[in-house]
Design a protein around this motif. Sequence first.
Motif, PDB file in Angstrom:
ATOM      1  N   ASP A   1       0.853  -1.190   0.000  1.00  0.00           N
ATOM      2  CA  ASP A   1       0.000   0.000   0.000  1.00  0.00           C
ATOM      3  C   ASP A   1       0.890   1.242   0.000  1.00  0.00           C
ATOM      4  O   ASP A   1       1.506   1.583   1.005  1.00  0.00           O
ATOM      5  CB  ASP A   1      -0.901  -0.004   1.235  1.00  0.00           C
ATOM      6  CG  ASP A   1      -1.933   1.118   1.232  1.00  0.00           C
ATOM      7  OD1 ASP A   1      -1.755   2.079   0.450  1.00  0.00           O
ATOM      8  OD2 ASP A   1      -2.892   1.040   2.016  1.00  0.00           O
ATOM      9  N   MET A   2       0.939   1.945  -1.119  1.00  0.00           N
ATOM     10  CA  MET A   2       1.834   3.094  -1.252  1.00  0.00           C
ATOM     11  C   MET A   2       1.380   4.287  -0.407  1.00  0.00           C
ATOM     12  O   MET A   2       2.139   5.224  -0.198  1.00  0.00           O
ATOM     13  CB  MET A   2       1.952   3.495  -2.725  1.00  0.00           C
ATOM     14  CG  MET A   2       2.485   2.393  -3.615  1.00  0.00           C
ATOM     15  SD  MET A   2       4.050   1.676  -3.016  1.00  0.00           S
ATOM     16  CE  MET A   2       5.143   3.085  -3.156  1.00  0.00           C
ATOM     17  N   SER A   3       0.134   4.272   0.064  1.00  0.00           N
ATOM     18  CA  SER A   3      -0.359   5.366   0.898  1.00  0.00           C
ATOM     19  C   SER A   3      -0.230   5.055   2.387  1.00  0.00           C
ATOM     20  O   SER A   3      -0.679   5.844   3.229  1.00  0.00           O
ATOM     21  CB  SER A   3      -1.831   5.664   0.572  1.00  0.00           C
ATOM     22  OG  SER A   3      -2.655   4.562   0.932  1.00  0.00           O
ATOM     23  N   ALA A   4       0.354   3.929   2.724  1.00  0.00           N
ATOM     24  CA  ALA A   4       0.474   3.515   4.128  1.00  0.00           C
ATOM     25  C   ALA A   4       1.293   4.521   4.934  1.00  0.00           C
ATOM     26  O   ALA A   4       2.222   5.157   4.421  1.00  0.00           O
ATOM     27  CB  ALA A   4       1.107   2.135   4.219  1.00  0.00           C
ATOM     28  N   TYR A   5       0.907   4.657   6.183  1.00  0.00           N
ATOM     29  CA  TYR A   5       1.616   5.563   7.098  1.00  0.00           C
ATOM     30  C   TYR A   5       1.806   4.849   8.432  1.00  0.00           C
ATOM     31  O   TYR A   5       0.948   4.073   8.877  1.00  0.00           O
ATOM     32  CB  TYR A   5       0.812   6.844   7.322  1.00  0.00           C
ATOM     33  CG  TYR A   5       1.413   7.754   8.372  1.00  0.00           C
ATOM     34  CD1 TYR A   5       2.455   8.610   8.046  1.00  0.00           C
ATOM     35  CD2 TYR A   5       0.947   7.738   9.693  1.00  0.00           C
ATOM     36  CE1 TYR A   5       3.018   9.442   9.006  1.00  0.00           C
ATOM     37  CE2 TYR A   5       1.511   8.567  10.657  1.00  0.00           C
ATOM     38  CZ  TYR A   5       2.550   9.418  10.305  1.00  0.00           C
ATOM     39  OH  TYR A   5       3.110  10.235  11.256  1.00  0.00           O
ATOM     40  N   THR A   6       2.942   5.128   9.056  1.00  0.00           N
ATOM     41  CA  THR A   6       3.170   4.648  10.410  1.00  0.00           C
ATOM     42  C   THR A   6       4.069   5.645  11.129  1.00  0.00           C
ATOM     43  O   THR A   6       4.729   6.476  10.496  1.00  0.00           O
ATOM     44  CB  THR A   6       3.801   3.237  10.415  1.00  0.00           C
ATOM     45  OG1 THR A   6       3.855   2.745  11.756  1.00  0.00           O
ATOM     46  CG2 THR A   6       5.196   3.250   9.813  1.00  0.00           C
ATOM     47  N   GLN A   7       4.062   5.567  12.422  1.00  0.00           N
ATOM     48  CA  GLN A   7       4.968   6.399  13.211  1.00  0.00           C
ATOM     49  C   GLN A   7       5.282   5.700  14.519  1.00  0.00           C
ATOM     50  O   GLN A   7       4.530   4.851  14.997  1.00  0.00           O
ATOM     51  CB  GLN A   7       4.372   7.785  13.493  1.00  0.00           C
ATOM     52  CG  GLN A   7       3.164   7.773  14.404  1.00  0.00           C
ATOM     53  CD  GLN A   7       2.575   9.155  14.637  1.00  0.00           C
ATOM     54  OE1 GLN A   7       2.477   9.968  13.718  1.00  0.00           O
ATOM     55  NE2 GLN A   7       2.177   9.441  15.877  1.00  0.00           N
ATOM     56  N   ALA A   8       6.424   6.050  15.070  1.00  0.00           N
ATOM     57  CA  ALA A   8       6.831   5.567  16.383  1.00  0.00           C
ATOM     58  C   ALA A   8       7.110   6.771  17.258  1.00  0.00           C
ATOM     59  O   ALA A   8       7.202   7.908  16.769  1.00  0.00           O
ATOM     60  CB  ALA A   8       8.072   4.688  16.268  1.00  0.00           C
ATOM     61  N   GLY A   9       7.216   6.526  18.560  1.00  0.00           N
ATOM     62  CA  GLY A   9       7.499   7.609  19.486  1.00  0.00           C
ATOM     63  C   GLY A   9       8.684   7.304  20.376  1.00  0.00           C
ATOM     64  O   GLY A   9       8.924   6.148  20.734  1.00  0.00           O
TER      65      GLY A   9
END
Length: 273
Positions: A255-263
């Motif tokens: 999925d080219m629109s996928a997003y993730t983040q870490a903290g």
Amino acid sequence: MNLQNVKDKKFETQDSNLFQIWDEIQCVQTSFCFAQEISAYYMSERWTKTATNILDVGTGNGYFLKMISECFPDKSYTGIDISEEFIEKARRDQENSNISYKIQDYFDVQGQFDFIIMRLFWQHLPLKQLENALIKLETLTKPGSGVLITDAWDKARIFKPDLPEFRKVISAYTQQQIEIDRDRNIIERLLKEVVQRNKWEVKCDLKIIIPSTVNNNLLLFRRAYDLWIRLFECLGELKIDYTAARQELENWKTDMSAYTQAGLRVVRLLRFE
């Protein structure tokens, strides 16, 4: 107490598979965190202007310490780790003459340092050793010395589209750590202990978001998630089926629109003068 005597199977790096997985995890995680994390170092004048003698506790393969030393080459660095395999790797990869590496337990370190780096260290420490570890920290520092603590801030984690099966794996790991007397979200507990000891001033408490939209981070996050699945499978401690989580990750990676983040939570302490 020597940490080498504390049972934690995931750090038995004499196992070549575990060593290879951890070696890459450390490089990948450093690569996607470094651009944001380094701000905490530049925000400290004691670090940038006066600190010359630095200890890095739990240095692992030395990848993070190498990057920091390249940004601040005027300092002398000592990296310690209980893993013989990691220290040997760090020494092989060493390019900077201002770094030395030692196979050493934190509780066995002698001397005093201007600054101590404790990156992703406290979450792996048995909670019953928290007080002893803080007492040891006081022996390794002098008035005016600083400590930079970086650890997990799991509340910031996001997946879009969501990854419920992968979240189940993370939750199982978090619970397993609690069962062996560890706490991934150790910072709040640590800060309470620090304040009670009345020897430290909390100079900075940063909550840093690491988004997948910066640089090449999405590719790095994808690789990190694969590596965590491999690590848990190799350890065999969670007693769960990873098939659904692995397939979910494979679909998510297309999925080219996928997003993730870490903290990350980054805390800077200063010994009262």
